[in-house]
Enzyme design. Structure first.
Site: not given
Ligand code: TRP
Length: 342
Positions: A123, A204, A207
């Site tokens: 991240k 996978k 959203k």
């Protein structure tokens, strides 16, 4: 007999999708029979995703508030079968002991251990602003779990490293105080069923990939059909060739929705013979998904935000009881007296 305690958390990230449902939530639901379950909407964790860019605002018109998303998530979880009578369902920010214990744990965890967290590194490399909160995210997660002295934590494989850290923090705390207070944390993998994106079955379902990649649990049946109709399959296979990821994903969904084995075998045989019509397979998947989702949608549509908020308040009262007990012991061990005011 006292049932072992389970704790898990989910970020209020908006509407749940099929990947969440079959990858995690269904497990949460079934664990309620065997365990004393505590399920938490981790809204303070969600704050880390609102400060990753220089241009971010905590609140902007493009996003719902974290609170609104938490209520939505709670409603979806209840509709999926999380039973607030049997389990504790609550919102992290309603129980301030989470952040309190996180501070103590930030004095227990080692900087080196946190610096090794792959999710942080990943991240941090994507964000243009890296907050300390993103770095200590797993410390708050350890506090979530250990506040309830939970032994079992159902999570996806991507959380294993965070759970190992929670175990290390618990053990280190025990060593520091000379008592085996916190139990060893154990992961229970929930994502044996990996649902893939419909538009890119190599990834996978998620959203963040975009609208056509996932199926939201509360979407209209017609909208869901649109997504299945467009789902990537393959352009027909040679007999005996391995099944493509997109087609395997559709078969996986047939199985997970409890489609009768006989019907699945018919499609399997057609696939093996090279004369399957993917349109028919998709129709069947769609029908079976709708059969599973209809009662969930019905339950969800009957819940108002006020009802959900009341349920969360009750959950917070029950969670607080355990959290306060733990925090009293922790303060005592650390040598900090209870608050002078309450
Ligand atoms: N980090 C978890 C995730 O992204 C969410 C989470 C926060 C969690 N606290 C937790 C999961 C405690 C299990 C236990 O999925």
């Amino acid at each position: 007999m006292v049932k072992p305690r389970v704790f898990s958390g989910i970020q209020p990230s908006g509407e749940l999708h099929l990947g969440n449902f079959y990858g995690a939530i269904q497990n949460w639901v079934s664990m309620q029979d065997r365990f004393d379950c505590v399920y938490c909407i981790v809204d303070y964790h969600a704050v880390t995703s609102r400060t990753g860019r220089e241009s971010d605002k905590f609140q902007d018109p493009a996003h719902e508030s974290i609170s609104a998303m938490s209520v939505q998530m709670a409603g979806d979880l209840i509709a999926c079968g999380i039973d607030p009578q049997r389990s504790i369902l609550f919102c992290q920010s309603d129980v301030p002991e989470h952040t309190e214990l996180a501070w103590i744990f930030s004095c227990v965890a080692s900087h080196g251990d946190l610096a090794r967290m792959t999710q942080f590194k990943e991240k941090a490399s994507r964000n243009d602003y890296v907050s300390v909160g993103l770095f200590t995210y797993p410390v708050l997660q350890a506090a979530d779990i250990l506040l309830y002295r939970a032994a079992k934590v159902p999570v996806g494989a991507d959380q294993i490293q965070h759970l190992e850290l929670a175990r290390r923090i618990g053990r280190r705390f025990n060593t520091l105080v000379g008592e085996d207070y916190f139990p060893d944390v154990e992961a229970e993998l929930t994502d044996g069923n990996r649902i893939m994106s419909l538009a890119d079955p190599s990834q996978k379902m998620s959203k963040s990939l975009g609208d056509k990649h996932y199926v939201g649990l509360m979407e209209e049946p017609e909208a869901i059909w649109g997504k299945f109709r467009a789902a990537v399959t393959d352009s027909g296979q040679e007999v005996g060739e391995q099944m493509s990821a997109g087609v395997a994903n559709l078969f996986e969904l047939l199985t997970l929705t409890g489609t009768p084995q006989k019907a699945i075998h018919v499609f399997m045989a057609q696939h093996a013979a090279g004369n399957i019509r993917y349109g028919d397979l998709k129709k069947s998947v769609h029908e079976n998904i709708i059969r599973v989702l209809s009662p969930i949608r019905d339950r969800r549509s009957k819940m108002s935000d006020d009802t959900i908020s009341d349920i969360l308040a009750e959950g917070a009262v029950r969670a607080s009881e355990i959290a306060q007990e733990t925090m009293a012991v922790v303060r005592d061990h650390v040598g900090v007296r209870p608050p002078r005011i309450s």
